[in-house]
Design a protein around this motif. Structure first.
Motif, PDB file in Angstrom:
ATOM      1  N   PRO A   5       0.752  -1.459   0.130  1.00  0.00           N
ATOM      2  CA  PRO A   5       0.055  -0.022  -0.040  1.00  0.00           C
ATOM      3  C   PRO A   5       0.881   1.165  -0.073  1.00  0.00           C
ATOM      4  O   PRO A   5       0.467   2.070  -0.515  1.00  0.00           O
ATOM      5  CB  PRO A   5      -0.883  -0.115   1.136  1.00  0.00           C
ATOM      6  N   HIS A   6       1.796   1.302   0.687  1.00  0.00           N
ATOM      7  CA  HIS A   6       2.859   2.371   0.674  1.00  0.00           C
ATOM      8  C   HIS A   6       3.579   2.796  -0.753  1.00  0.00           C
ATOM      9  O   HIS A   6       3.670   3.729  -1.285  1.00  0.00           O
ATOM     10  CB  HIS A   6       3.794   2.508   1.968  1.00  0.00           C
ATOM     11  N   THR A 292      13.542  -5.465  -4.104  1.00  0.00           N
ATOM     12  CA  THR A 292      12.276  -6.088  -4.301  1.00  0.00           C
ATOM     13  C   THR A 292      11.220  -5.485  -3.826  1.00  0.00           C
ATOM     14  O   THR A 292      11.212  -4.430  -2.992  1.00  0.00           O
ATOM     15  CB  THR A 292      12.359  -7.496  -2.957  1.00  0.00           C
ATOM     16  N   PRO A 293       9.814  -5.428  -3.947  1.00  0.00           N
ATOM     17  CA  PRO A 293       8.761  -4.941  -3.444  1.00  0.00           C
ATOM     18  C   PRO A 293       8.530  -4.610  -2.087  1.00  0.00           C
ATOM     19  O   PRO A 293       8.354  -3.875  -1.530  1.00  0.00           O
ATOM     20  CB  PRO A 293       7.502  -5.557  -4.275  1.00  0.00           C
ATOM     21  N   GLU A 294       9.027  -5.958  -1.467  1.00  0.00           N
ATOM     22  CA  GLU A 294       8.906  -5.976  -0.129  1.00  0.00           C
ATOM     23  C   GLU A 294       9.891  -4.824   0.695  1.00  0.00           C
ATOM     24  O   GLU A 294       9.434  -4.389   1.658  1.00  0.00           O
ATOM     25  CB  GLU A 294       9.290  -7.501   0.505  1.00  0.00           C
ATOM     26  N   VAL A 299      10.607   0.313   3.566  1.00  0.00           N
ATOM     27  CA  VAL A 299      11.428   1.479   3.590  1.00  0.00           C
ATOM     28  C   VAL A 299      10.485   2.624   3.601  1.00  0.00           C
ATOM     29  O   VAL A 299      10.630   3.453   4.406  1.00  0.00           O
ATOM     30  CB  VAL A 299      12.593   1.568   2.268  1.00  0.00           C
ATOM     31  N   ILE A 300       9.423   2.459   2.976  1.00  0.00           N
ATOM     32  CA  ILE A 300       8.366   3.599   2.938  1.00  0.00           C
ATOM     33  C   ILE A 300       7.594   3.907   4.275  1.00  0.00           C
ATOM     34  O   ILE A 300       7.299   4.651   4.687  1.00  0.00           O
ATOM     35  CB  ILE A 300       7.656   3.929   1.474  1.00  0.00           C
ATOM     36  N   ALA A 301       7.210   2.312   4.387  1.00  0.00           N
ATOM     37  CA  ALA A 301       6.229   2.417   5.637  1.00  0.00           C
ATOM     38  C   ALA A 301       6.959   2.750   6.977  1.00  0.00           C
ATOM     39  O   ALA A 301       6.161   3.154   7.867  1.00  0.00           O
ATOM     40  CB  ALA A 301       5.917   0.761   5.640  1.00  0.00           C
ATOM     41  N   GLU A 302       8.340   2.475   6.862  1.00  0.00           N
ATOM     42  CA  GLU A 302       8.858   2.779   8.218  1.00  0.00           C
ATOM     43  C   GLU A 302       9.459   4.292   8.315  1.00  0.00           C
ATOM     44  O   GLU A 302       9.921   4.777   9.173  1.00  0.00           O
ATOM     45  CB  GLU A 302      10.169   1.926   8.268  1.00  0.00           C
ATOM     46  N   GLY A 303       8.781   4.945   7.260  1.00  0.00           N
ATOM     47  CA  GLY A 303       9.394   6.723   7.299  1.00  0.00           C
ATOM     48  C   GLY A 303      10.702   6.816   6.568  1.00  0.00           C
ATOM     49  O   GLY A 303      11.309   7.805   7.297  1.00  0.00           O
TER      50      GLY A 303
END
Length: 675
Positions: A5-6, A292-294, A299-303
């Motif tokens: 989602p991010h 990888t997408p994961e 990286v983005i989800a963790e800010g």
């Protein structure tokens, strides 16, 4: 509901919206230098079809003196506008967005006309730069602004201004290369005057509805580099000057710290970008070893950033994002960060491609199209050559059967993945396993094939690989002598003192394997940072630890020997050989060259030196490991030819020059494309 989602969320830039958070970062491919603009356009259009949000071209010079190489692509004339328009139109037709990177190389420019803030020669170029005077600086600013103006005219959606990696603008920022005492040097405010002025003037020239990315060096990894407070100060000024996005640059090209090779941990520098988050209000991109997408999602989800840059993963699989959107991430061809067909090619003056995907940069000449006639195809060997051939044949509609006498697929990749720093090879083999299922390939493992088993197939392809070369050293049949295959498969014990015979790629890998114990630093970021002397730039200028690299103690005492009287690793990868040499030296590996192997006994390995076989020496060793090269394993091919059947022979079975997966995969894919 997306799995990412991010990563797959749109990013609103105000005057335009990016459809997700994936940037295809800039890469020098050599395509623009071919002057075949249809070929350039197809390379980028293929990635646009893969749903990447925004692409950045390879570095385009704003003038002759700033171009990376003589003959490098520039944006200076109306003719350049016309040529680049072919690219932007094709990308837009494919639903993509593209920005042109403006790259002024400064003292890194490989030519006698290179210019810089001060006449400090680069260690990676033989040409001393000319120090710019006030008029010369103004010319450089004007040329960069002109390149941006022409880029807009050519249809680009934006530009990326290269201010990192030790290039021209970065050279003004750091006292390591800026020794000036005028208004362009001295204080930090003076040293950042040039990049700020460039961004301000570019914004004036292109208007408000045009993307300006500024590539900012977040961690220089060179002596006297920027502190993090200085990085933040520059970022804020760049935002005020009119940048739309700040992209992350990591390390100068001359830095003695690896930054994108496979031994670098995934997302190894995302923490650096995260430190900038909140200091500026424009989006921030992070980069390096995100494949990888994961990883991108985390990286983005963790800010850590608002967006991720993936360059070489888009060589490996142009449809990376599209597959992530479709929930097919297991089918994404993995970037293993090997550098072999990308950066090694670039720095050797060759056209870039990809070990995993030979079609990269060859989209217009390596065509994978449905076969006119469906054939039954037997492939013997489930290593990278055989598997790549099988996938491409199956994709074209052929019926494919793959045989291998081993219990698992992967061939020599299964040994490579045991080496600390080559953990990406696990995912490479997993991807092959996935694609065998996707393409419904008939896989027959634990099968020792004979010529009789291949009757009835329309085509037979032999990809049986290699066997170790026998060095014929007296005493090599002793209990203290082992083969590299058995070592890497964990089948034999290895003593504390080891002599490794053969300093090619396998000898280096085996030595790396033997000196490590416990967790690989590639899987442990703090340990990796300590090993290479990387520190927080908020604490140590440039991000270099003051006490230097602190590797773990070696697990064994290793001597790496070769017959040739030359530098060890001379034939390793152009951009990775230094990493392997440095890594082994940090582990106190003893490099010995110019030897003759006289005999082996219980005391160890007896050698002499030179043609006259002088200076007889005992290399005391508990274990001697043979890595003395390979020979093609082509007995099955010979049997078939004796019966009047002419098979296709590829990979190591064809040529056993080191273990060259790049050549094997390319050879297999090209064969499969025409069967």
């Amino acid at each position: 509901m997306t799995n990412y989602p991010h990563l797959l969320a749109p990013l609103d830039l105000g005057f335009t919206t990016l459809k997700n958070r994936v940037l295809m970062g800039s890469m020098h491919t050599g395509l623009e230098e071919t002057r075949d603009w249809n070929r350039v356009a197809e390379f980028y259009a293929e990635r646009a079809r893969g749903d990447v949000a925004l692409m950045v071209t390879g570095g385009i010079g704003p003038n002759l003196e700033g171009s990376v190489l003589p003959g490098a692509a520039m944006m200076t004339t109306e003719e350049d506008v016309k040529n680049h328009s072919v690219v932007t139109q094709r990308v837009h037709e494919a639903g993509g967005k593209i920005a042109m990177q403006i790259l002024h190389a400064g003292r890194y420019a490989y030519g006698p006309k290179c210019v810089a803030p001060s006449p400090v020669k680069s260690p990676i170029s033989p040409f001393p730069p000319t120090e710019l005077d006030e008029e010369g600086i103004e010319k450089q600013i004007g040329d960069i602004v002109n390149a941006a103006r022409l880029a807009r005219k050519a249809g680009y959606d934006g530009v990326e201004i290269m201010g990192s990696e030790g290039y021209f603008l970065n050279q003004f920022i750091v006292t390591h290369t800026n020794k000036r005492t005028d208004r362009w040097g001295g204080s930090y405010e003076n040293r950042i005057r040039l990049p700020i002025e460039v961004v301000r003037r570019v914004r004036e020239a292109v208007g408000t509805d045009f993307i300006i990315i500024y590539r900012l060096s977040m961690i220089d990894l060179v002596p006297n580099g920027s502190t993090f407070d200085e990085v933040v100060q520059l970022a804020k000024e760049i935002e005020k000057a009119g940048a739309t996005i700040i992209n992350t640059g990591i390390g100068w090209h001359e830095a003695r710290v690896p930054t994108i090779a496979t031994s670098v941990p995934r997302r190894a520098f995302a923490w650096v970008t995260q430190k900038l988050m909140g200091h500026v209000s424009i989006p921030v991109i992070t980069s390096n070893r995100i494949n990888t997408p994961e990883v991108g999602e985390a990286v983005i989800a963790e800010g850590c950033a608002d967006m991720v840059s993936m360059a070489r993963p888009m060589l490996a699989d142009p449809h990376f994002v599209k597959k992530a959107i479709a929930g097919k991430s297991a089918q994404i061809a993995p970037c293993i960060a090997c550098n072999q067909a990308c950066l090694d090619h670039t720095f050797s003056g060759k056209l870039t491609s990809c070990l995993v995907n030979p079609r990269a940069c060859h989209e217009t000449e390596l065509l994978i199209e449905p076969a006119a006639t469906t054939k039954s195809i037997a492939i013997v060997g489930a290593g990278p050559a055989g598997l790549s051939t099988a996938m491409t044949c199956a994709e074209r509609g052929h019926r494919v059967t793959v045989f291998d006498k081993a219990a698992e697929i992967g061939g020599q990749l299964n040994m490579a993945k045991q080496i600390p720093g080559k953990e990406e090879f696990w995912g490479f083999v997993d991807w092959y396993r996935t694609m065998i299922e996707v393409h419904d390939i008939d896989l027959r493992l634990n099968t020792d094939v004979t010529a009789d088993d291949l009757d009835g197939f329309d085509e037979v392809i032999i990809a049986t690989g290699v066997i170790p070369r026998d060095p014929e050293i007296p005493g090599q049949d002793g209990d203290n002598v082992v083969d590299y295959i058995d070592v890497l498969r964990g089948k034999v014990p290895v003593g504390k003192r080891v002599a490794v015979i053969g300093a090619g790629g396998i000898g280096f890998d085996v030595s790396e394997y033997l000196v490590h114990q416990g967790e690989s630093p590639t899987e442990n970021l703090p340990e990796w940072m300590a090993e290479w002397g990387v520190a927080d730039p908020a604490q140590h200028r440039g991000g270099l630890a003051p006490d230097g690299p602190k590797p773990e103690a070696p697990a064994r005492q290793v001597t790496l020997l070769q017959r040739k009287a030359e530098k060890h690793g001379k034939r390793l990868g152009k951009t990775t050989g230094w990493i392997h040499r440095a890594s082994l030296k940090m582990k106190d590996v003893n490099f010995v060259g110019g030897v003759n192997y006289e005999r082996i006994d219980a005391a160890g390995l007896h050698v002499s030196f030179g043609e006259a076989r002088e200076n007889p020496t005992l290399i005391e060793a508990d274990t001697i490991v043979l890595c003395a090269g390979q020979l093609p394993l082509r007995s099955l091919a010979d049997d078939l030819e004796a019966r009047g059947i002419t098979p296709h022979v590829i990979g190591g079975a064809d040529v056993a020059a080191e273990l060259d997966a790049k050549r094997a995969i390319d050879q297999g894919t090209r064969l499969a494309a025409v069967i």
